[in-house]
Design a protein around this motif. Structure first.
Motif, PDB file in Angstrom:
ATOM      1  N   ILE A   1      89.471 -94.507  28.271  1.00 36.18           N
ATOM      2  CA  ILE A   1      90.144 -93.323  28.808  1.00 36.18           C
ATOM      3  C   ILE A   1      90.482 -93.499  30.295  1.00 36.18           C
ATOM      4  N   PHE A   2      91.638 -92.938  30.676  1.00 38.86           N
ATOM      5  CA  PHE A   2      91.999 -92.792  32.086  1.00 38.86           C
ATOM      6  C   PHE A   2      91.509 -91.431  32.568  1.00 38.86           C
ATOM      7  N   LEU A   3      90.902 -91.398  33.753  1.00 37.00           N
ATOM      8  CA  LEU A   3      90.532 -90.147  34.404  1.00 37.00           C
ATOM      9  C   LEU A   3      91.153 -90.119  35.794  1.00 37.00           C
TER      10      LEU A   3
ATOM     11  N   LYS B   1      93.334 -92.603  25.578  1.00 34.58           N
ATOM     12  CA  LYS B   1      93.611 -91.239  26.036  1.00 34.58           C
ATOM     13  C   LYS B   1      93.609 -91.195  27.565  1.00 34.58           C
ATOM     14  N   CYS B   2      94.410 -90.291  28.114  1.00 34.31           N
ATOM     15  CA  CYS B   2      94.290 -89.978  29.536  1.00 34.31           C
ATOM     16  C   CYS B   2      94.009 -88.491  29.684  1.00 34.31           C
ATOM     17  N   PHE B   3      93.245 -88.159  30.715  1.00 33.18           N
ATOM     18  CA  PHE B   3      92.924 -86.776  31.033  1.00 33.18           C
ATOM     19  C   PHE B   3      93.416 -86.492  32.446  1.00 33.18           C
ATOM     20  N   ILE B   4      94.346 -85.541  32.536  1.00 34.88           N
ATOM     21  CA  ILE B   4      95.026 -85.225  33.778  1.00 34.88           C
ATOM     22  C   ILE B   4      94.725 -83.784  34.161  1.00 34.88           C
ATOM     23  N   SER B   5      94.441 -83.557  35.440  1.00 34.71           N
ATOM     24  CA  SER B   5      94.283 -82.190  35.935  1.00 34.71           C
ATOM     25  C   SER B   5      94.996 -82.108  37.283  1.00 34.71           C
TER      26      SER B   5
END
Length: 256
Positions: A97-99, A171-175
């Motif tokens: 995963i990308f954070l 998956k990547c998680f973007i905020s």
């Protein structure tokens, strides 16, 4: 203390530290938090600062977003809830995963370190990297180098985006800073927007993890269109106009 002296002290603190907390300043100046709020509102009208939930900061020419030290102080319970929801429902053992460098993803990373499942985390966040400094873990960390941004405690620039291009994540998680009905995902800093764009480009599934306030905020730099997001994870029910728009884009919403 007179208002003029109080506001002078607030201004000095801002120029020394870049940001201030209402709770801290009310204790330092021995006055109510409501008094500090009124002072900050007046000072903002004079273009001396930018207010944000729980405090204020000095925006710079290239980045009007709040410093990471200030962002860590607000919506902490909501971020914990969002992180737990993202992990329980959308992350499984063995994932890569990308954070990004958001405080929401930092909260998510802290929970992943505690759970100690086998997976790979790729990030440009120094604060996430530091979680692994004294940690014997099943998690594998890949840190992305580049030009260090003190405001966000992250690495950005062409070295960072070039490094991202060598990986494909599950998956990547973007905020990011703000989400706009017309323009999609927005950011307060151009270099950071390019890193997030690269994360999306190099991952198979794209998750936007954002508290409800970001859907009414704005920013200057575009990351990508809404259609490039596979799932939105948020803490409160969005207005009907947003639900209609996301339904048109076939983007499901996960309320935590």
């Amino acid at each position: 203390m007179l208002k003029i002296d109080r506001q002078k002290h607030l201004e000095e603190e801002l120029h020394t530290y870049g940001s201030i907390l209402i709770s801290t300043m009310s204790q330092k100046l021995n006055c109510s938090e409501e008094t500090i709020r009124r002072d900050l509102k007046e000072m903002e009208s004079q273009n001396k600062l930018k207010r944000i939930h729980g405090g204020a900061f000095l925006p710079d020419a290239d980045d009007k977003g709040a410093p990471v030290q200030l962002r860590e102080t607000f919506f902490s319970q909501e971020k914990e809830r969002l992180a737990a929801c993202a992990i329980n429902r959308f992350i499984k053992e063995g994932d890569t995963i990308f954070l990004d460098c958001s405080t929401t993803c930092l909260t998510l990373a802290k929970e992943l370190v505690q759970r100690n499942q086998k997976m790979i985390i790729i990030t440009n966040s120094l604060r996430i990297i530091n979680l692994f400094s004294n940690q014997s873990s099943n998690l594998k960390l890949i840190s992305l180098g580049g030009t260090f941004r003190q405001r966000s405690n992250s690495f950005t620039g062409y070295q960072t985006t070039d490094a991202i291009s060598y990986y494909i994540a599950d998956k990547c998680f973007i905020s990011n800073s703000a989400i706009d009905l017309t323009h999609g995902l927005l950011d307060n800093n151009m270099s950071e927007s390019q890193v997030r764009k690269a994360f999306i480009s190099q991952s198979r599934k794209h998750y936007l993890v954002a508290d409800h306030t970001k859907f009414s905020d704005t920013a200057e730099y575009k990351i990508t269109d809404l259609k490039d997001i596979d799932m939105i994870i948020t803490d409160k029910r969005l207005p009907d106009v947003w639900e209609d728009k996301l339904q048109q884009c076939n983007i499901p919403i996960c309320y935590c």
